[in-house]
Design an enzyme around this catalytic site. Structure first.
Site, PDB file in Angstrom:
ATOM      1  N   GLY A 239       0.796  -1.215   0.000  1.00 10.48           N
ATOM      2  CA  GLY A 239       0.000   0.000   0.000  1.00 10.48           C
ATOM      3  C   GLY A 239       0.827   1.263   0.000  1.00 10.48           C
ATOM      4  O   GLY A 239       2.012   1.242  -0.315  1.00 10.48           O
TER       5      GLY A 239
ATOM      6  N   LEU B 133      -4.082  -5.228  -4.863  1.00  9.94           N
ATOM      7  CA  LEU B 133      -2.973  -4.276  -4.799  1.00  9.94           C
ATOM      8  C   LEU B 133      -1.719  -4.867  -4.142  1.00  9.94           C
ATOM      9  O   LEU B 133      -1.780  -5.386  -3.023  1.00  9.94           O
ATOM     10  CB  LEU B 133      -3.427  -3.034  -4.005  1.00  9.94           C
ATOM     11  CG  LEU B 133      -2.403  -1.884  -3.947  1.00  9.94           C
ATOM     12  CD1 LEU B 133      -2.188  -1.286  -5.328  1.00  9.94           C
ATOM     13  CD2 LEU B 133      -2.844  -0.822  -2.953  1.00  9.94           C
ATOM     14  N   ASP B 134      -0.591  -4.770  -4.844  1.00 10.45           N
ATOM     15  CA  ASP B 134       0.723  -5.183  -4.313  1.00 10.45           C
ATOM     16  C   ASP B 134       0.767  -6.652  -3.889  1.00 10.45           C
ATOM     17  O   ASP B 134       1.559  -7.037  -3.036  1.00 10.45           O
ATOM     18  CB  ASP B 134       1.139  -4.304  -3.116  1.00 10.45           C
ATOM     19  CG  ASP B 134       1.288  -2.848  -3.514  1.00 10.45           C
ATOM     20  OD1 ASP B 134       1.626  -2.585  -4.680  1.00 10.45           O
ATOM     21  OD2 ASP B 134       1.055  -1.970  -2.667  1.00 10.45           O
ATOM     22  N   ALA B 135      -0.100  -7.449  -4.480  1.00  7.11           N
ATOM     23  CA  ALA B 135      -0.170  -8.859  -4.072  1.00  7.11           C
ATOM     24  C   ALA B 135       0.107  -9.814  -5.222  1.00  7.11           C
ATOM     25  O   ALA B 135      -0.075 -11.018  -5.086  1.00  7.11           O
ATOM     26  CB  ALA B 135      -1.536  -9.143  -3.456  1.00  7.11           C
TER      27      ALA B 135
END
Lengths: 282, 282, 282, 282
Positions: free
Chosen positions: A199, A225-227
């Site tokens: 995040g 997100l960001d995964a």
């Protein structure tokens, strides 16, 4: 021709000999073979490079492989000609370090890619595109113009026959529609050692937590997100003497190196994705 | 005598010259001074080592410092005689790598500590204590005997005048009562790069996430699990070729090195804690 | 004003308190102090930053310090105003990665320096100087024009009031005359982990030896080739799968990062040289 | 049975498919294949693991492979049964950190080896052998008794059917006769980042040179001192604040980790040697 073949399928006996035989019979010489089995998931992965000097073509390979081995072993596979340079679009916002780094590598011939354009939601970095003689598109993005902007992005990507997208510190969430059309083909650089500090404002969070090492992570973009699947990570030590500003400065060096490594792996077709993870052939 | 002094207080003008003057006047020679200001928090930190050859004592220093500079600058401070070896209790469960590593360092004279005893909730590692001739206490721990076990731990810690506790892969949560009596004096080793993968089975979680680097973190134990002030961290690269078992094997090397570094920093009074973070003087 | 003071002198009692007192009396607040004693060599080193809000000037400091403490402790010392940006000349040949890296950092405001000019023995990188709007001087260098070229270099350095020189992969030996005029003021990047593989073609030598790690070293230039005081080093793992070409590509990333770190340390007056070694305050 | 096969031969077409076919025909399933070509030297390397559930034996493989593929491709090759634990002799002098580290790994089941004995030119570490219940032989070594000592070493190695020797900080040069009988089967740990600081007292030399990183190197022993094929290297940062004693302490951790990694690679038959270099399959 030099052909790179990526294969994955359920693990079973005899795959390696079947594939190397197939290539041998077609007159190919296997100059590189790397293989991996995820035993837990029972999946087999292989990357081969074969050289043909007998006029055999990618088209022939594709059609013959499709009708024989691929169905026999239930394979998912791709083939790539070494001489074809993938077309890479760069998305940026206001930070210039990753952009400068990629462009200077491109300019030195270090990246085997074409860069049809640079796109940004801000005008700030237009001058760098100009410095390097690459088309620059300013596509602002806000809640209001969301659909329009998305449409314009997709239009540019199509027109320029873009193969994959590099988010070189593009401080804007990429829309689901774009992600869906470029699955495992959008590379992001996140400025933390994921999954720590996903995040916004990871350096601030890392500073607050008092970590002794900070990192950067390059990954394929997925809905969450960001995964997405991690391609490359690296870290650098920090201490109590460093301020958030120092974290950011140290992080810039990490980000550009880690992103460049991920881009090179992708360009050479050395990445395979499964179960939200990557196999990286080196 | 060689005296180490640790000080922290609100940041303000003139602290360094006041303290170095004080020591100079008492006949001390400052052989080491390191200082840090957290500007955001406006806190000043200092670690000094001073040598006295005039018979000045720790007792004198403590009482004179307490009446003069300490109140003037609103300081929190400690003094330590270099020649005094802190007394360190080791808590273990079934894994032996950290225990073997600490004991072989201790045995080689690398750790300036006394080890009055080793405590475990299992009997398995008793033979290692025996190998090294150190008393071993088996204190089982379960929901049922929780209070008893806690009381026994505290009794042993008191009796043996323990200064600090090292959890060398002690797979059991330390009770609040013990933590409260040993604030910033219980050192744990967690087998992940915190704050990523706090809690149980971090290697399994790291494997599932597909990270390319794994880590270990040594920290002071606080009420909140795996969230205390970080003393030391280190990492090692992994790839898709590594199984969970490989992660665990690589991790063992990280854990023992990172824990040993943290223990040495603590022994030399090179750590200070504030706002759930550490200042590490090196 | 914010004044940085660097001091070294024979180790003796009372230096820290004398200096901090001196600054205190002049109205300065010491906001940073780091000190080091090389016990073997019996030399004391100190770096201080002091803030004055009372109109006290560098000139005053210099003259008062020179007449009092400096002679008393037999000090070598320098003072630097934080707001003054050092003037840095860049010497390059044909490789562009370090040049691009330094210029993009400069351009982003990451380097607190002025860059009066770029000098090269080849014309190849002139266009990059142009991209960034920095004067470029082409000064060819050969056995025949050696003295002339040297004279031209010195003339340019003088005219532009250059404080220090960065050899950003300048593939040419700098002449003794230039070195003599810029002692510990010429920063080189060597593409090996010195002292291993000094001299030409270090990547080839590393490949031949079969090392598992390659490195880069930034150091001050002295008369003896690749033997000056080391400022910064870093390494990256390699394996049998890497060719010399791969070593060179991986090395480029190391070189630019290591050189940039050294340049920043020099710019912030965080380096001190003695006995062909450096003290690096961080 | 699980059979590991190591092959190297002049690079040529069709090797991979020939070998995988051969194994397939014998009823083997290739569960691991890694291959490497040194293009400059035109040598091909391969490591395979194959599983047979049909009663096929190592003896059969050896005799059939020897008569067919091996001569056709001019191969040098070895086969190893996974279930056979290599027999490893430990040579030590007075430092105990590598010995403790290897023995605690051995004791935890981390090393798939037998340790028939520990040999030393000093008596000091005999008690550790005793702690772990392993036979200890004290074989003093001096100019005078050189031939006798050598003979005794060889006798012990033969009697105990030793497969390879680990010099765990054995501060004595191994004689040519022993080296000749154990080619690429003696693993040494040198306490520097070779080829920097070969020979005696590397930490002292590193300190004098003012390096910012120190290292350790594990290599196979050859006639030339510290110049054999490198198996594994690692490094750790140092600074001006560290004394030679600190270098030595930091180095100890490096040495034990690097040596253990090399020993594990050797035990799993993951190393191949050519041109004084190694191929390391991971």
């Amino acid at each position: 021709m030099n052909l790179t073949v990526l294969i994955h399928c359920p693990d079973q006996k005899g795959i390696i000999s079947a594939v190397t035989n197939f290539l041998h019979e077609k007159g190919g010489n296997v100059v590189y073979l790397d293989q991996h089995v995820d035993k837990q998931a029972a999946i087999f992965f292989m990357r081969l490079e074969a050289e043909f000097e007998n006029g055999y073509t990618q088209q022939l390979f594709d059609s013959e492989f499709k009708d024989t081995l691929a169905p026999r072993f239930n394979m998912k596979w791709q083939s790539h000609l070494k001489k074809i340079k993938p077309r890479m679009a760069l998305f940026v916002s206001k930070y210039n370090h990753c952009l400068y780094d990629l462009l200077s590598r491109y300019h030195s011939g270090e990246l085997e890619a074409e860069i049809p354009f640079i796109l940004s939601n801000h005008k700030d970095l237009g001058f760098i595109a100009e410095q390097f003689g690459i088309p620059f598109y300013h596509v602002p993005f806000s809640k209001e113009n969301r659909e329009e902007a998305e449409a314009e992005q997709l239009k540019l990507l199509k027109e320029h026959k873009v193969d994959f997208i590099v988010l070189a510190r593009y401080m804007q969430i990429v829309s689901s529609t774009v992600i869906a059309q470029y699955p495992n083909k959008i590379i992001n650089i996140h400025h933390s050692f994921l999954p720590a500090f996903a995040g916004a404002k990871p350096y601030h969070a890392a500073f607050k937590r008092g970590v002794k090492i900070i990192g950067a992570t390059s990954h394929y973009v997925t809905e969450e997100l960001d995964a997405g699947p991690i391609i490359e990570q690296d870290v650098v030590p920090v201490s109590h003497t460093h301020t958030i500003k120092d974290f950011i400065a140290k992080g810039r060096d990490l980000e550009k190196i880690v992103l460049a490594r991920a881009v090179k792996l992708h360009l050479k077709h050395k990445t395979m994705v499964y179960n939200n993870k990557t196999v990286i052939f080196t």
